[in-house]
Design an enzyme around this catalytic site. Structure first.
Site, PDB file in Angstrom:
ATOM      1  N   SER A   1     -19.554  50.039   9.396  1.00 19.89           N
ATOM      2  CA  SER A   1     -18.503  49.342   8.743  1.00 19.89           C
ATOM      3  C   SER A   1     -18.768  48.218   7.860  1.00 19.89           C
ATOM      4  CB  SER A   1     -17.497  48.849   9.790  1.00 19.89           C
ATOM      5  OG  SER A   1     -17.115  49.750  10.687  1.00 19.89           O
ATOM      6  N   GLY A   2     -19.869  47.328   8.536  1.00 21.86           N
ATOM      7  CA  GLY A   2     -20.320  46.072   7.874  1.00 21.86           C
ATOM      8  C   GLY A   2     -21.300  46.571   6.448  1.00 21.86           C
TER       9      GLY A   2
ATOM     10  N   THR B   1     -20.791  53.814  13.605  1.00 25.60           N
ATOM     11  CA  THR B   1     -20.065  54.083  15.132  1.00 25.60           C
ATOM     12  C   THR B   1     -18.663  54.239  15.127  1.00 25.60           C
ATOM     13  OG1 THR B   1     -21.803  52.967  16.079  1.00 25.60           O
ATOM     14  CG2 THR B   1     -19.857  53.149  17.249  1.00 25.60           C
ATOM     15  N   CYS B   2     -18.092  53.236  14.248  1.00 29.73           N
ATOM     16  CA  CYS B   2     -16.526  52.956  14.500  1.00 29.73           C
ATOM     17  C   CYS B   2     -15.890  54.619  13.879  1.00 29.73           C
ATOM     18  CB  CYS B   2     -15.912  52.284  13.501  1.00 29.73           C
ATOM     19  SG  CYS B   2     -14.310  51.903  13.388  1.00 29.73           S
TER      20      CYS B   2
ATOM     21  N   CYS C   1     -13.950  53.838  17.131  1.00 28.98           N
ATOM     22  CA  CYS C   1     -12.578  53.378  17.220  1.00 28.98           C
ATOM     23  C   CYS C   1     -11.815  54.796  16.628  1.00 28.98           C
ATOM     24  CB  CYS C   1     -12.631  52.251  16.028  1.00 28.98           C
ATOM     25  SG  CYS C   1     -13.703  51.294  15.625  1.00 28.98           S
TER      26      CYS C   1
ATOM     27  N   LYS D   1     -11.816  57.833  18.906  1.00 33.35           N
ATOM     28  CA  LYS D   1     -11.272  57.222  20.306  1.00 33.35           C
ATOM     29  C   LYS D   1      -9.811  57.100  20.293  1.00 33.35           C
ATOM     30  CE  LYS D   1     -10.373  53.442  20.499  1.00 33.35           C
ATOM     31  NZ  LYS D   1     -11.054  52.086  20.655  1.00 33.35           N
ATOM     32  N   LYS D   2      -9.169  56.560  19.133  1.00 31.74           N
ATOM     33  CA  LYS D   2      -8.017  56.296  18.853  1.00 31.74           C
ATOM     34  C   LYS D   2      -6.995  57.935  18.981  1.00 31.74           C
ATOM     35  CE  LYS D   2      -4.106  53.581  18.369  1.00 31.74           C
ATOM     36  NZ  LYS D   2      -3.811  52.704  17.091  1.00 31.74           N
TER      37      LYS D   2
ATOM     38  N   ALA E   1     -34.739  53.947   6.899  1.00 30.86           N
ATOM     39  CA  ALA E   1     -35.430  52.651   6.230  1.00 30.86           C
ATOM     40  C   ALA E   1     -36.165  52.040   7.079  1.00 30.86           C
ATOM     41  CB  ALA E   1     -34.388  52.085   5.448  1.00 30.86           C
TER      42      ALA E   1
ATOM     43  N   GLY F   1     -18.735  51.682  34.358  1.00 37.10           N
ATOM     44  CA  GLY F   1     -18.746  50.339  33.386  1.00 37.10           C
ATOM     45  C   GLY F   1     -17.297  49.719  33.659  1.00 37.10           C
TER      46      GLY F   1
ATOM     47  N   GLY G   1     -15.856  47.679  30.954  1.00 38.64           N
ATOM     48  CA  GLY G   1     -15.514  46.774  29.556  1.00 38.64           C
ATOM     49  C   GLY G   1     -14.762  48.177  28.816  1.00 38.64           C
ATOM     50  N   TYR G   2     -14.745  47.839  27.452  1.00 38.07           N
ATOM     51  CA  TYR G   2     -13.731  48.673  26.666  1.00 38.07           C
ATOM     52  C   TYR G   2     -13.795  49.910  26.750  1.00 38.07           C
ATOM     53  CZ  TYR G   2     -12.687  44.511  23.322  1.00 38.07           C
ATOM     54  OH  TYR G   2     -12.261  43.195  22.734  1.00 38.07           O
TER      55      TYR G   2
ATOM     56  N   ALA H   1      -7.661  44.642  20.895  1.00 40.10           N
ATOM     57  CA  ALA H   1      -6.976  45.565  21.747  1.00 40.10           C
ATOM     58  C   ALA H   1      -7.702  46.515  22.451  1.00 40.10           C
ATOM     59  CB  ALA H   1      -5.788  46.371  20.925  1.00 40.10           C
TER      60      ALA H   1
HETATM   61  P1  NDP Z   1     -18.818  46.132  27.233  1.00 40.54           P
HETATM   62  O1  NDP Z   1     -19.668  45.044  27.013  1.00 40.54           O
HETATM   63  O2  NDP Z   1     -17.313  45.946  26.838  1.00 40.54           O
HETATM   64  O3  NDP Z   1     -18.681  46.384  28.969  1.00 40.54           O
HETATM   65  C1  NDP Z   1     -19.907  46.816  29.354  1.00 40.54           C
HETATM   66  C2  NDP Z   1     -19.589  46.987  30.854  1.00 40.54           C
HETATM   67  O4  NDP Z   1     -20.740  47.658  31.532  1.00 40.54           O
HETATM   68  C3  NDP Z   1     -18.992  45.677  31.596  1.00 40.54           C
HETATM   69  O5  NDP Z   1     -18.293  45.900  32.550  1.00 40.54           O
HETATM   70  C4  NDP Z   1     -20.706  45.367  32.443  1.00 40.54           C
HETATM   71  O6  NDP Z   1     -20.181  44.701  33.563  1.00 40.54           O
HETATM   72  C5  NDP Z   1     -21.158  46.767  32.761  1.00 40.54           C
HETATM   73  N1  NDP Z   1     -22.546  46.841  32.859  1.00 40.54           N
HETATM   74  C6  NDP Z   1     -23.313  46.349  32.119  1.00 40.54           C
HETATM   75  N2  NDP Z   1     -24.788  46.567  32.544  1.00 40.54           N
HETATM   76  C7  NDP Z   1     -24.477  47.436  33.612  1.00 40.54           C
HETATM   77  C8  NDP Z   1     -25.319  47.923  34.649  1.00 40.54           C
HETATM   78  N3  NDP Z   1     -26.832  47.674  34.473  1.00 40.54           N
HETATM   79  N4  NDP Z   1     -24.897  48.577  35.745  1.00 40.54           N
HETATM   80  C9  NDP Z   1     -23.357  48.581  35.856  1.00 40.54           C
HETATM   81  N5  NDP Z   1     -22.484  48.056  35.002  1.00 40.54           N
HETATM   82  C10 NDP Z   1     -23.068  47.516  34.021  1.00 40.54           C
HETATM   83  O7  NDP Z   1     -19.253  47.400  26.666  1.00 40.54           O
HETATM   84  P2  NDP Z   1     -18.853  48.768  26.235  1.00 40.54           P
HETATM   85  O8  NDP Z   1     -19.988  49.706  26.170  1.00 40.54           O
HETATM   86  O9  NDP Z   1     -17.491  49.118  26.865  1.00 40.54           O
HETATM   87  O10 NDP Z   1     -18.506  48.533  24.696  1.00 40.54           O
HETATM   88  C11 NDP Z   1     -19.337  47.918  23.780  1.00 40.54           C
HETATM   89  C12 NDP Z   1     -18.607  47.095  22.866  1.00 40.54           C
HETATM   90  O11 NDP Z   1     -17.949  47.863  21.946  1.00 40.54           O
HETATM   91  C13 NDP Z   1     -17.525  46.300  23.328  1.00 40.54           C
HETATM   92  O12 NDP Z   1     -18.019  45.132  23.997  1.00 40.54           O
HETATM   93  C14 NDP Z   1     -16.588  45.913  22.191  1.00 40.54           C
HETATM   94  O13 NDP Z   1     -16.878  44.911  21.665  1.00 40.54           O
HETATM   95  C15 NDP Z   1     -16.672  47.334  21.523  1.00 40.54           C
HETATM   96  N6  NDP Z   1     -15.670  48.136  21.455  1.00 40.54           N
HETATM   97  C16 NDP Z   1     -14.392  47.893  21.249  1.00 40.54           C
HETATM   98  C17 NDP Z   1     -13.253  48.590  21.308  1.00 40.54           C
HETATM   99  C18 NDP Z   1     -11.949  48.173  20.951  1.00 40.54           C
HETATM  100  O14 NDP Z   1     -11.875  47.068  19.849  1.00 40.54           O
HETATM  101  N7  NDP Z   1     -10.764  48.521  21.262  1.00 40.54           N
HETATM  102  C19 NDP Z   1     -13.251  49.875  21.781  1.00 40.54           C
HETATM  103  C20 NDP Z   1     -14.588  50.044  22.363  1.00 40.54           C
HETATM  104  C21 NDP Z   1     -15.558  49.214  22.288  1.00 40.54           C
HETATM  105  P3  NDP Z   1     -19.990  43.127  33.725  1.00 40.54           P
HETATM  106  O15 NDP Z   1     -18.797  42.700  33.511  1.00 40.54           O
HETATM  107  O16 NDP Z   1     -20.565  42.679  34.994  1.00 40.54           O
HETATM  108  O17 NDP Z   1     -21.012  42.547  32.512  1.00 40.54           O
END
Ligand code: NDP
Length: 456
Positions: free
Chosen positions: A21-22, A48-49, A54, A57-58, A121, A180, A182-183, A346
């Site tokens: 993207s960038g 990636t997107c 993105c 996934k959507k 590269a 995990g 996260g997102y 989101a």
């Molecule tokens: P995130 O950083 O969102 O989440 C990572 C998760 O993994 C957290 O819950 C973290 O826990 C956990 N974690 C990290 N290390 C370990 C470990 N060693 N053992 C167990 N759990 C662990 O990463 P994602 O991979 O989900 O996504 C990457 C990025 O991509 C996101 O931050 C986001 O910016 C982007 N993204 C955006 C989307 C959107 O806009 N809809 C969709 C998908 C991705 P803890 O909370 O404890 O740190």
């Protein structure tokens, strides 16, 4: 020197590494401003997107939602049996669409006059790159190589898949564990569940989506549990072993569980391997990302970096804004910096969670006095569908200025609605502005302009 930023001493004015993207945005815009630009990409156009993020996934998120939609339709008089999804149809239709987008990205670059080099590269020095053994020089070089899934180093990690592989599974598993909070983990727990997979999501702390508004996180957890996703918080996987066709996961609590697929979504790391940064003066920050200043310049003056590789907010629109900002600065003479305030985002969980501005917890720290408005209700559609899902809307107001400093939504199309509100909030809308705005009836979004009494 021909014009601002342009130079004939080098093969190119700008050489971009990475057509995500960038990188693509910076390359196209720079070429549009008259720079001679090349871009190198060793994997897939769009990054990636477009390929494993993105966009697919959507598409999967839409697919997953149909199961609930079919059930909801019954209360409206439609009878439809929910068959198991034909996974190859979804996967392959998605792949065809991604391939179409790859082609569009190629055309966008060539139409803009950017030279595309399909290869890896690496830096020879601060102005020279080697792409598959051939050398190219550039006055400026932009690193836009993005990130790569990180899977922690536990025994059996090779049995886990990441978001790179989940888009191309041969078959859908009967049961999956998503690790995990996260997102990606939260989105895929919902997607896989919606596609008919039994899902356990395992997260190491007490509630997923750390950093988002607590009330929204709690409500999302409740909604996901009601749909049948098993959320196991304060838990982690310590080892994975293969057992026949399945995988046995050892858990921190001493128990173990069997599953058919293990998806790790535990964050991403910058993709720096083989880039030859040691041949430049580019420095990394303490988290291992490329350190840049607010103009995206690295510690090596001829080298810049934008997007995920710099470790800011890992969001496509942020990388786009950075790529665009850099092109305008270098080749159009503009000096405005990227404004990172009030970036909406989101999570395409089921239901969607979208947000702009401060969470209630952050706002309590930042402002002396806040008012919190919430509305939790049943969507009109669900009065007939019988679906028990609740929609939750929330506004955070700084009492001193009356400005709305946070808006949060959990419910259908939350991303669509919050995107609109983000414009108002970024423009400094007050609660009085919200109150004097007339609603569109009957909609979910009208609740945002009819919340009269503060909840706290
Ligand atoms: P995130 O950083 O969102 O989440 C990572 C998760 O993994 C957290 O819950 C973290 O826990 C956990 N974690 C990290 N290390 C370990 C470990 N060693 N053992 C167990 N759990 C662990 O990463 P994602 O991979 O989900 O996504 C990457 C990025 O991509 C996101 O931050 C986001 O910016 C982007 N993204 C955006 C989307 C959107 O806009 N809809 C969709 C998908 C991705 P803890 O909370 O404890 O740190």
């Amino acid at each position: 020197m021909t014009q601002q930023g342009f130079d004939t001493e080098y093969d190119y004015d700008l050489f971009v590494i990475g057509a995500g993207s960038g990188g693509v945005r910076a390359a196209r815009m720079s070429a549009g401003f008259g720079a001679k630009v090349a871009i190198a990409e060793s994997r897939y156009l769009g990054g990636t997107c477009v390929n494993v993020g993105c966009v697919p996934k959507k598409l999967f998120s839409y697919a997953a939602h149909y199961r609930e939609d079919f059930n909801d339709a019954k209360g409206f008089g439609w009878s439809s049996a929910v068959e198991p999804i034909d996974w190859p149809t979804l996967r392959d239709n998605k792949t065809r669409e991604i391939e179409r987008l790859n082609g569009i990205y190629g055309n966008l670059l060539s139409n803009a006059g950017v030279e595309l080099l399909n290869g890896h590269a690496s830096f020879v020095d601060a102005h020279t790159l080697s792409v598959d053994g051939k050398k190219y020089t550039a006055k400026r070089i932009l690193i836009a190589v993005g990130g790569w899934p990180f899977i922690p180093d536990i025994p059996g990690r090779e049995f886990a898949i990441s978001s790179n592989e989940v888009f191309y599974l041969d078959t859908l598993p009967k049961h999956a564990v998503v690790v995990g909070g996260g997102y990606i983990a939260t989105e895929f727990a919902g997607i896989l569940h919606g596609l008919g997979v039994e899902v356990d999501q395992i997260y190491r702390r007490d509630l997923f989506l750390r950093g988002f508004d607590m009330e929204m996180r709690e409500q999302l957890a409740e909604e996901m549990r009601n749909k049948g996703v098993k959320l196991r918080f304060n838990e982690n996987v310590t080892a994975i072993e293969k057992e026949g066709d399945r995988y046995r996961l050892s858990l921190e609590n001493g128990e173990s569980m069997l599953t058919d697929q293990v998806l790790y979504a535990t964050g991403r790391k910058p993709l720096l391997e083989g880039l030859g940064l040691e041949n430049t003066g580019v420095r990394l920050n303490d988290k291992g990302y490329i350190a840049v200043d607010e103009t995206f310049q690295t510690s090596e003056p001829s080298v810049y970096a934008v997007g995920d590789v710099t470790g800011g907010m890992e969001l496509t629109p942020v990388a786009l804004a950075e790529g665009m900002n850099l092109a305008k600065r270098l080749y159009k003479g503009e000096s405005k910096l990227v404004d990172y305030n009030f970036i909406p985002t989101a999570i395409f969980s089921q239901p969607n969670l979208a947000t702009v501005g401060y969470s209630e917890e952050e706002a309590r720290d930042k402002f002396t006095d806040i008012a919190v408005f919430t509305s939790r209700f049943t969507h009109l559609k669900h009065t007939l569908s019988g679906n028990k899902a609740k929609t939750l809307l929330k506004l955070i107001v700084d009492k001193a200025s009356d400005k709305v400093v946070g808006a949060h939504m959990l419910g259908d199309e939350a991303g669509e609605i919050i995107q609109g509100l983000a414009v108002a909030i970024k423009a400094g809308a007050t609660k009085a502005d919200f109150d004097s705005t007339i609603g569109i009836h009957p909609t979910v979004a009208e609740e945002f302009v009819t919340m009269r009494e503060a909840s706290r």
